[in-house]
Design a protein around this motif. Structure first.
Motif, mmCIF file in Angstrom:
data_model
loop_
_atom_site.group_PDB
_atom_site.id
_atom_site.type_symbol
_atom_site.label_atom_id
_atom_site.label_comp_id
_atom_site.label_asym_id
_atom_site.label_seq_id
_atom_site.Cartn_x
_atom_site.Cartn_y
_atom_site.Cartn_z
ATOM 1 N N LEU A 1 57.117 59.809 1.829
ATOM 2 C CA LEU A 1 58.265 60.400 2.505
ATOM 3 C C LEU A 1 58.832 59.437 3.552
ATOM 4 O O LEU A 1 60.047 59.284 3.674
ATOM 5 N N GLU A 2 57.946 58.772 4.274
ATOM 6 C CA GLU A 2 58.363 57.785 5.273
ATOM 7 C C GLU A 2 59.131 56.639 4.603
ATOM 8 O O GLU A 2 60.188 56.213 5.088
ATOM 9 N N ALA A 3 58.612 56.149 3.490
ATOM 10 C CA ALA A 3 59.266 55.063 2.765
ATOM 11 C C ALA A 3 60.614 55.518 2.209
ATOM 12 O O ALA A 3 61.603 54.777 2.265
ATOM 13 N N LEU A 4 60.661 56.731 1.684
ATOM 14 C CA LEU A 4 61.911 57.265 1.155
ATOM 15 C C LEU A 4 62.948 57.408 2.264
ATOM 16 O O LEU A 4 64.105 57.022 2.100
ATOM 17 N N ALA A 5 62.553 57.953 3.394
ATOM 18 C CA ALA A 5 63.469 58.115 4.524
ATOM 19 C C ALA A 5 64.000 56.763 4.997
ATOM 20 O O ALA A 5 65.189 56.620 5.299
ATOM 21 N N GLN A 6 63.127 55.779 5.042
ATOM 22 C CA GLN A 6 63.527 54.438 5.460
ATOM 23 C C GLN A 6 64.572 53.871 4.503
ATOM 24 O O GLN A 6 65.585 53.310 4.921
ATOM 25 N N ASP B 1 54.297 49.451 9.429
ATOM 26 C CA ASP B 1 52.926 48.969 9.606
ATOM 27 C C ASP B 1 52.574 47.818 8.653
ATOM 28 O O ASP B 1 51.444 47.355 8.611
ATOM 29 N N GLY B 2 53.574 47.364 7.881
ATOM 30 C CA GLY B 2 53.381 46.236 6.980
ATOM 31 C C GLY B 2 52.942 46.600 5.574
ATOM 32 O O GLY B 2 52.869 45.746 4.700
ATOM 33 N N VAL B 3 52.660 47.860 5.336
ATOM 34 C CA VAL B 3 52.209 48.318 4.023
ATOM 35 C C VAL B 3 53.404 48.379 3.069
ATOM 36 O O VAL B 3 54.458 48.897 3.422
ATOM 37 N N GLU B 4 53.220 47.829 1.871
ATOM 38 C CA GLU B 4 54.247 47.936 0.844
ATOM 39 C C GLU B 4 54.056 49.257 0.099
ATOM 40 O O GLU B 4 52.932 49.616 -0.256
ATOM 41 N N HIS B 5 55.158 49.948 -0.126
ATOM 42 C CA HIS B 5 55.114 51.240 -0.822
ATOM 43 C C HIS B 5 56.073 51.185 -1.999
ATOM 44 O O HIS B 5 57.252 50.901 -1.829
ATOM 45 N N VAL C 1 62.145 49.870 -6.705
ATOM 46 C CA VAL C 1 62.225 49.626 -5.260
ATOM 47 C C VAL C 1 60.848 49.679 -4.605
ATOM 48 O O VAL C 1 60.072 50.602 -4.829
ATOM 49 N N VAL C 2 60.588 48.659 -3.787
ATOM 50 C CA VAL C 2 59.373 48.602 -2.976
ATOM 51 C C VAL C 2 59.822 48.516 -1.524
ATOM 52 O O VAL C 2 60.579 47.625 -1.151
ATOM 53 N N GLY D 1 60.201 53.680 -5.514
ATOM 54 C CA GLY D 1 60.873 54.096 -6.743
ATOM 55 C C GLY D 1 59.916 54.761 -7.719
ATOM 56 O O GLY D 1 60.223 55.807 -8.304
ATOM 57 N N ILE D 2 58.746 54.177 -7.885
ATOM 58 C CA ILE D 2 57.722 54.764 -8.760
ATOM 59 C C ILE D 2 57.212 56.070 -8.165
ATOM 60 O O ILE D 2 57.002 57.053 -8.875
ATOM 61 N N TRP D 3 57.020 56.096 -6.840
ATOM 62 C CA TRP D 3 56.519 57.293 -6.177
ATOM 63 C C TRP D 3 57.442 58.478 -6.419
ATOM 64 O O TRP D 3 56.984 59.572 -6.745
ATOM 65 N N ILE D 4 58.753 58.267 -6.276
ATOM 66 C CA ILE D 4 59.689 59.388 -6.447
ATOM 67 C C ILE D 4 59.654 59.885 -7.897
ATOM 68 O O ILE D 4 59.722 61.086 -8.150
#
Length: 77
Positions: free
Chosen positions: A16-21, A40-44, A34-35, A47-50
């Motif tokens: 959710l944080e990555a999507l909001a960003q 915090d430096g973590v890659e998420h 999309v990544v 696109g795959i998550w959604i």
């Protein structure tokens, strides 16, 4: 720690944080490839998550669906 789309756990919150960003920066939902790099430096792999969360949407609770809908995810409405 319990995690996953049905638990409201850390994995869902990171997604959710990555999507909001992404939505804040691009003004639209991410494509499949999309990544996002979180503060915090973590890659998420947003696109795959959604896509994965959509496939498992029956396991999402109403608060999770509302959070996704607020970010423009039509199927979460």
């Amino acid at each position: 720690m319990t995690s996953g789309p049905g638990t409201g756990g850390r994995a869902f919150q990171k997604g959710l944080e990555a999507l909001a960003q992404h939505v804040a920066r691009e003004g639209r939902l991410p494509g499949r490839g999309v990544v996002e790099v979180l503060p915090d430096g973590v890659e998420h792999r947003t696109g795959i998550w959604i896509a994965n969360i959509k496939a498992r949407r029956a396991k999402l609770d109403s608060a999770q669906l509302a959070a996704l809908a607020e970010l423009g995810v039509d199927w979460a409405r």
